[in-house]
Design a protein around this motif. Structure first.
Motif, short mmCIF file in Angstrom:
data_model
loop_
_atom_site.label_atom_id
_atom_site.label_comp_id
_atom_site.label_asym_id
_atom_site.label_seq_id
_atom_site.Cartn_x
_atom_site.Cartn_y
_atom_site.Cartn_z
N ASN A 8 26.98 37.57 47.09
CA ASN A 8 28.11 38.35 47.62
C ASN A 8 27.87 39.85 47.50
OD1 ASN A 8 29.48 36.06 48.18
ND2 ASN A 8 30.83 36.11 46.38
N MET A 9 27.37 40.25 46.32
CA MET A 9 27.17 41.68 46.11
C MET A 9 25.69 42.05 46.01
SD MET A 9 30.55 42.71 44.01
CE MET A 9 31.57 41.26 43.84
N ALA A 10 24.85 41.27 46.66
CA ALA A 10 23.43 41.62 46.86
C ALA A 10 23.11 41.20 48.29
CB ALA A 10 22.56 40.88 45.85
N PRO A 11 23.77 41.85 49.27
CA PRO A 11 23.74 41.37 50.65
C PRO A 11 22.36 41.42 51.31
CG PRO A 11 24.88 43.47 50.52
CD PRO A 11 24.63 43.04 49.12
N THR A 12 21.45 42.24 50.77
CA THR A 12 20.11 42.27 51.39
C THR A 12 19.09 41.51 50.55
OG1 THR A 12 19.61 44.37 50.31
CG2 THR A 12 20.55 44.50 52.52
N GLY A 13 19.57 40.81 49.53
CA GLY A 13 18.66 39.99 48.73
C GLY A 13 18.08 40.75 47.56
N LYS A 14 17.82 40.00 46.48
CA LYS A 14 17.28 40.65 45.28
C LYS A 14 15.84 41.09 45.53
CE LYS A 14 16.57 40.08 40.35
NZ LYS A 14 15.82 39.20 39.46
N LYS A 15 15.49 42.24 44.98
CA LYS A 15 14.19 42.85 45.33
C LYS A 15 13.06 42.56 44.33
CE LYS A 15 15.77 45.11 49.01
NZ LYS A 15 16.88 44.19 49.31
N PHE A 16 13.39 41.98 43.18
CA PHE A 16 12.30 41.72 42.22
C PHE A 16 12.49 40.34 41.57
CE2 PHE A 16 15.71 43.77 39.91
CZ PHE A 16 15.72 43.20 38.65
N SER A 17 11.44 39.87 40.91
CA SER A 17 11.43 38.50 40.38
C SER A 17 12.30 38.35 39.14
CB SER A 17 10.00 38.10 40.01
OG SER A 17 9.17 38.23 41.13
N GLY A 26 29.63 37.84 41.75
CA GLY A 26 28.37 37.61 42.46
C GLY A 26 27.45 38.80 42.63
N GLN A 27 27.28 39.61 41.55
CA GLN A 27 26.21 40.62 41.57
C GLN A 27 24.91 39.93 41.16
OE1 GLN A 27 29.03 40.91 39.72
NE2 GLN A 27 30.17 42.52 40.76
N GLU A 28 23.78 40.53 41.52
CA GLU A 28 22.51 39.96 41.07
C GLU A 28 22.31 40.28 39.59
OE1 GLU A 28 19.70 42.16 43.56
OE2 GLU A 28 19.01 43.21 41.77
N SER A 29 21.66 39.36 38.89
CA SER A 29 21.27 39.64 37.51
C SER A 29 19.75 39.71 37.47
CB SER A 29 21.76 38.53 36.57
OG SER A 29 20.77 37.54 36.37
N GLY A 30 19.22 40.13 36.34
CA GLY A 30 17.76 40.15 36.19
C GLY A 30 17.17 38.77 36.34
N MET A 31 17.98 37.73 36.18
CA MET A 31 17.49 36.35 36.26
C MET A 31 17.66 35.74 37.64
SD MET A 31 16.26 36.00 33.27
CE MET A 31 15.86 34.27 33.07
#
Ligand SMILES: Cc1ncc(C[n+]2csc(CCOP(=O)(O)OP(=O)(O)O)c2C)c(N)n1
Ligand code: SF4
Length: 286
Positions: A178-187, A165-170
């Motif tokens: 899980n591993m982007a606890p503060t939310g993804k920062k870009f679109s 559960g890391q963020e991806s570019g998509m």
């Protein structure tokens, strides 16, 4: 799959699970199938290790059921949840180092053209959004710029599912994982738009909630890639485990996405359209 290409070694035949023997002996790919035939054959073993309700497994099943000539197809993968289904189909399948899929596919396609000049050997990349949009983005774009005759399929679950559960570019902007606890920062990276300006002659954006359109898109993408140029199919394949929705809601989540950021889109060049018409494939209305 074809009985011609899958031949279990005699000495080990008894060791194969019954289900795999069934896949080999009574598989779907001795005659042309479509998603309308789903349920009359298995595309992958039932014992595949995906989570319940996995959108990636569903995307792969629909995709594999739509290949125009599976016995002459090789699927190229890379690490990610997709690997587990693809390695449990009876198709020719090769897994690459993470991100290298479009380079390996380009080389294989060129070699297959030389080795089998009279037969179309289809090379189809089928990997996750991290594989295409992150670590493999440069290789993907360059295969499109070079005009390689391959199809690229992104199974977009909007997360690195396989590694927890890391963020991806998509991933969509703001999504907490899980591993982007503060939310993804870009679109989301606009890979679909990039496909259109980077050499793809056919590109479709579709979800697993739209099985027929997905099947048609995949079939056409593979046919067009044979003669005209690179093609791209981006499939929304939501991941219940990491996007944290109940596993029986996968189709509902995909349908909802069609109303927000995953509306069906099709791009086709005049040349690709003329090629399809020449094959007797009529362009469907969206
Ligand atoms: C070079 C390299 N870096 C990292 C990894 C670890 N890794 C394996 S799968 C994966 C994420 C896959 O995510 P995605 O492509 O979105 O596919 P999914 O699992 O979501 O289907 C990562 C980072 C690896 N195998 N190789
Ligand atoms: S983590 Fe997500 S993408 Fe991976 S198998 Fe489970 S549901 Fe499918």
């Amino acid at each position: 799959m074809s009985k011609k290409i899958i031949t279990p070694v005699e000495e080990f035949r008894d060791l194969l699970p019954d289900e795999y023997k069934e896949l080999v002996n009574d598989g779907p790919y001795n005659e042309a199938k479509t998603v309308d035939d789903l349920g009359s054959f298995k595309e992958i073993t039932e014992a595949h290790p995906h989570c319940a309700g996995c959108g990636v497994a569903l995307g792969i099943r629909l995709g594999l059921a739509s290949l125009p000539k599976p016995q002459d197809t090789i699927v190229i993968g890379t690490p990610g949840c997709s690997f587990f289904a693809l390695s449990q189909s009876a198709l020719n399948y090769s897994c690459t180092a993470f991100g290298n899929q479009n380079s390996v596919a380009s080389g294989l396609k060129r070699m297959l053209k030389l080795r089998f000049p009279q037969t179309h050997k289809d090379v189809v990349v089928m990997v996750g959004d991290g594989g295409v949009a992150d670590i493999g983005l440069d290789y993907t774009l360059h295969s499109w710029f070079r005009g390689e005759n391959i199809t690229t399929v992104m199974l977009d679950n909007e997360v690195y599912g396989n590694t927890g559960g890391q963020e991806s570019g998509m991933t969509v902007k703001g999504k907490v994982l899980n591993m982007a606890p503060t939310g993804k920062k870009f679109s989301k990276i606009p890979v679909f738009e990039m496909a259109k300006t980077s050499g793809c002659v056919y590109a479709v954006k579709v979800t697993v909630a739209n099985a027929r359109k997905l099947g048609t898109a995949l079939r056409r993408a593979v046919l067009i890639a044979r003669e005209v140029g690179p093609t791209y199919v981006q499939i929304y394949t939501p991941c219940p485990t990491n996007l944290k929705f109940p596993p029986n809601q996968t189709i509902a989540v995909a349908k909802d996405a069609e109303k927000t950021h995953y509306a069906y889109e099709e791009y086709i060049t005049d040349e690709a359209s003329a090629y399809l018409s020449g094959l007797g494939e009529v362009k469907e209305k969206s």
